[in-house]
Design a protein around this motif. Structure first.
Motif, PDB file in Angstrom:
ATOM      1  N   LEU A 158       0.833  -1.198   0.000  1.00  0.00           N
ATOM      2  CA  LEU A 158       0.000   0.000   0.000  1.00  0.00           C
ATOM      3  C   LEU A 158       0.872   1.254   0.000  1.00  0.00           C
ATOM      4  O   LEU A 158       0.597   2.222  -0.714  1.00  0.00           O
ATOM      5  CB  LEU A 158      -0.922  -0.022   1.223  1.00  0.00           C
ATOM      6  CG  LEU A 158      -2.119   0.903   1.151  1.00  0.00           C
ATOM      7  CD1 LEU A 158      -3.319   0.238   1.791  1.00  0.00           C
ATOM      8  CD2 LEU A 158      -1.832   2.186   1.848  1.00  0.00           C
ATOM      9  N   HIS A 178       2.175   1.968  -3.449  1.00  0.00           N
ATOM     10  CA  HIS A 178       1.148   2.559  -4.304  1.00  0.00           C
ATOM     11  C   HIS A 178       1.041   4.054  -4.028  1.00  0.00           C
ATOM     12  O   HIS A 178       0.969   4.866  -4.951  1.00  0.00           O
ATOM     13  CB  HIS A 178      -0.194   1.860  -4.092  1.00  0.00           C
ATOM     14  CG  HIS A 178      -1.266   2.371  -5.000  1.00  0.00           C
ATOM     15  ND1 HIS A 178      -2.585   2.348  -4.664  1.00  0.00           N
ATOM     16  CD2 HIS A 178      -1.216   2.931  -6.242  1.00  0.00           C
ATOM     17  CE1 HIS A 178      -3.300   2.888  -5.647  1.00  0.00           C
ATOM     18  NE2 HIS A 178      -2.481   3.241  -6.600  1.00  0.00           N
ATOM     19  N   THR A 211      -2.009   1.973   7.617  1.00  0.00           N
ATOM     20  CA  THR A 211      -1.982   2.020   6.153  1.00  0.00           C
ATOM     21  C   THR A 211      -0.601   2.092   5.521  1.00  0.00           C
ATOM     22  O   THR A 211      -0.461   1.816   4.333  1.00  0.00           O
ATOM     23  CB  THR A 211      -2.771   3.250   5.662  1.00  0.00           C
ATOM     24  OG1 THR A 211      -2.098   4.432   6.103  1.00  0.00           O
ATOM     25  CG2 THR A 211      -4.202   3.233   6.156  1.00  0.00           C
ATOM     26  N   ARG A 239      -8.067   5.613   1.644  1.00  0.00           N
ATOM     27  CA  ARG A 239      -8.915   4.819   0.748  1.00  0.00           C
ATOM     28  C   ARG A 239      -9.816   5.701  -0.118  1.00  0.00           C
ATOM     29  O   ARG A 239      -9.864   5.548  -1.333  1.00  0.00           O
ATOM     30  CB  ARG A 239      -9.762   3.873   1.607  1.00  0.00           C
ATOM     31  CG  ARG A 239     -10.607   2.886   0.851  1.00  0.00           C
ATOM     32  CD  ARG A 239     -11.455   2.010   1.779  1.00  0.00           C
ATOM     33  NE  ARG A 239     -12.419   2.810   2.525  1.00  0.00           N
ATOM     34  CZ  ARG A 239     -12.413   2.982   3.845  1.00  0.00           C
ATOM     35  NH1 ARG A 239     -11.511   2.381   4.598  1.00  0.00           N
ATOM     36  NH2 ARG A 239     -13.319   3.732   4.444  1.00  0.00           N
ATOM     37  N   GLU A 240     -10.529   6.641   0.479  1.00  0.00           N
ATOM     38  CA  GLU A 240     -11.555   7.400  -0.234  1.00  0.00           C
ATOM     39  C   GLU A 240     -11.047   8.673  -0.898  1.00  0.00           C
ATOM     40  O   GLU A 240     -11.508   9.042  -1.972  1.00  0.00           O
ATOM     41  CB  GLU A 240     -12.715   7.758   0.718  1.00  0.00           C
ATOM     42  CG  GLU A 240     -13.356   6.555   1.371  1.00  0.00           C
ATOM     43  CD  GLU A 240     -13.985   5.589   0.385  1.00  0.00           C
ATOM     44  OE1 GLU A 240     -14.500   6.031  -0.658  1.00  0.00           O
ATOM     45  OE2 GLU A 240     -13.955   4.369   0.656  1.00  0.00           O
ATOM     46  N   LYS A 268      -7.347   7.623  -2.796  1.00  0.00           N
ATOM     47  CA  LYS A 268      -7.581   6.516  -3.731  1.00  0.00           C
ATOM     48  C   LYS A 268      -6.379   5.583  -3.813  1.00  0.00           C
ATOM     49  O   LYS A 268      -5.995   5.114  -4.877  1.00  0.00           O
ATOM     50  CB  LYS A 268      -7.956   7.023  -5.130  1.00  0.00           C
ATOM     51  CG  LYS A 268      -9.163   7.933  -5.166  1.00  0.00           C
ATOM     52  CD  LYS A 268     -10.414   7.182  -4.856  1.00  0.00           C
ATOM     53  CE  LYS A 268     -11.640   8.065  -5.057  1.00  0.00           C
ATOM     54  NZ  LYS A 268     -12.765   7.692  -4.255  1.00  0.00           N
ATOM     55  N   THR A 284      -4.674   2.029  -2.855  1.00  0.00           N
ATOM     56  CA  THR A 284      -5.098   0.664  -2.556  1.00  0.00           C
ATOM     57  C   THR A 284      -3.877  -0.216  -2.335  1.00  0.00           C
ATOM     58  O   THR A 284      -2.763   0.147  -2.698  1.00  0.00           O
ATOM     59  CB  THR A 284      -5.931   0.084  -3.716  1.00  0.00           C
ATOM     60  OG1 THR A 284      -5.125   0.082  -4.900  1.00  0.00           O
ATOM     61  CG2 THR A 284      -7.195   0.884  -3.948  1.00  0.00           C
ATOM     62  N   ARG A 299      -2.518  -4.187  -0.221  1.00  0.00           N
ATOM     63  CA  ARG A 299      -2.691  -5.157   0.855  1.00  0.00           C
ATOM     64  C   ARG A 299      -1.846  -4.746   2.051  1.00  0.00           C
ATOM     65  O   ARG A 299      -0.717  -4.288   1.905  1.00  0.00           O
ATOM     66  CB  ARG A 299      -2.254  -6.527   0.348  1.00  0.00           C
ATOM     67  CG  ARG A 299      -2.493  -7.673   1.288  1.00  0.00           C
ATOM     68  CD  ARG A 299      -2.215  -8.995   0.605  1.00  0.00           C
ATOM     69  NE  ARG A 299      -0.902  -9.011  -0.019  1.00  0.00           N
ATOM     70  CZ  ARG A 299       0.132  -9.723   0.425  1.00  0.00           C
ATOM     71  NH1 ARG A 299      -0.012 -10.504   1.462  1.00  0.00           N
ATOM     72  NH2 ARG A 299       1.290  -9.690  -0.185  1.00  0.00           N
ATOM     73  N   LEU A 350      -6.836  -0.816   5.473  1.00  0.00           N
ATOM     74  CA  LEU A 350      -7.826   0.121   4.931  1.00  0.00           C
ATOM     75  C   LEU A 350      -9.216  -0.062   5.516  1.00  0.00           C
ATOM     76  O   LEU A 350     -10.090   0.781   5.336  1.00  0.00           O
ATOM     77  CB  LEU A 350      -7.875   0.008   3.407  1.00  0.00           C
ATOM     78  CG  LEU A 350      -6.631   0.537   2.692  1.00  0.00           C
ATOM     79  CD1 LEU A 350      -6.720   0.225   1.201  1.00  0.00           C
ATOM     80  CD2 LEU A 350      -6.446   2.018   2.928  1.00  0.00           C
TER      81      LEU A 350
END
Length: 152
Positions: A79, A82, A109, A120-121, A124, A126, A128, A144
């Motif tokens: 995560l 990302h 996170t 997450r929201e 954005k 994402t 594991r 998350l």
């Protein structure tokens, strides 16, 4: 009248496409170079982080009263990567380090300054999140799906 204007302007020829093709190729080449530079910056940043994590592992263990140590760059690496690859795309004048490292922020996170909902929201991001090797029973890592928020 229109016919005379066209005749005065000279013969009508079809569209010339060569310069447009060359310009398009140059634009694509520039975009590729920019994307490569962005990727290189993020990957360099991630390598530096891994070097720092390795140095931290070399520290002597903490004694009492410390019973649990969370390293989100180990268990939330996917995560975190990302996040870095998405937002570390150009040089910055400011770098935030561990802005929100609490149990409901980066500890969940791997994203500095982000509680799970925002990561997450809003961001954005994402990926594991695994469990840390030794998890405190009152501070489980839910990644998350963590419903809690930092008070700070």
């Amino acid at each position: 009248m229109e016919k005379r204007a066209a005749e005065a302007a000279g013969p009508v020829t079809g569209p010339v496409t060569e310069p447009a093709v060359e310009e398009k190729e140059e634009e694509e080449e520039e975009e590729d170079e920019e994307a490569e530079a962005e990727t290189e910056l993020a990957e360099r940043f991630l390598r530096l982080e891994q070097e720092q994590v390795a140095l931290l592992r070399g520290l002597p263990p903490f004694g009492e009263p410390v019973s649990h140590i969370y390293n989100p760059l180990d268990y939330a690496w996917e995560l975190h990567c990302h996040f870095v690859r998405r937002y570390c795309r150009s040089p910055k004048r400011v770098l935030f380090l561990g802005m929100n490292p609490g149990p409901f922020g980066m500890a969940q996170t791997g994203v500095p300054f982000g509680e799970a909902w925002h990561v997450r929201e809003w961001l954005k991001v994402t990926g594991r999140v695994k469990k840390p090797p030794q998890e405190h029973p009152k501070r489980p890592v839910l990644g998350l799906s963590c419903p809690r928020a930092e008070v700070s």
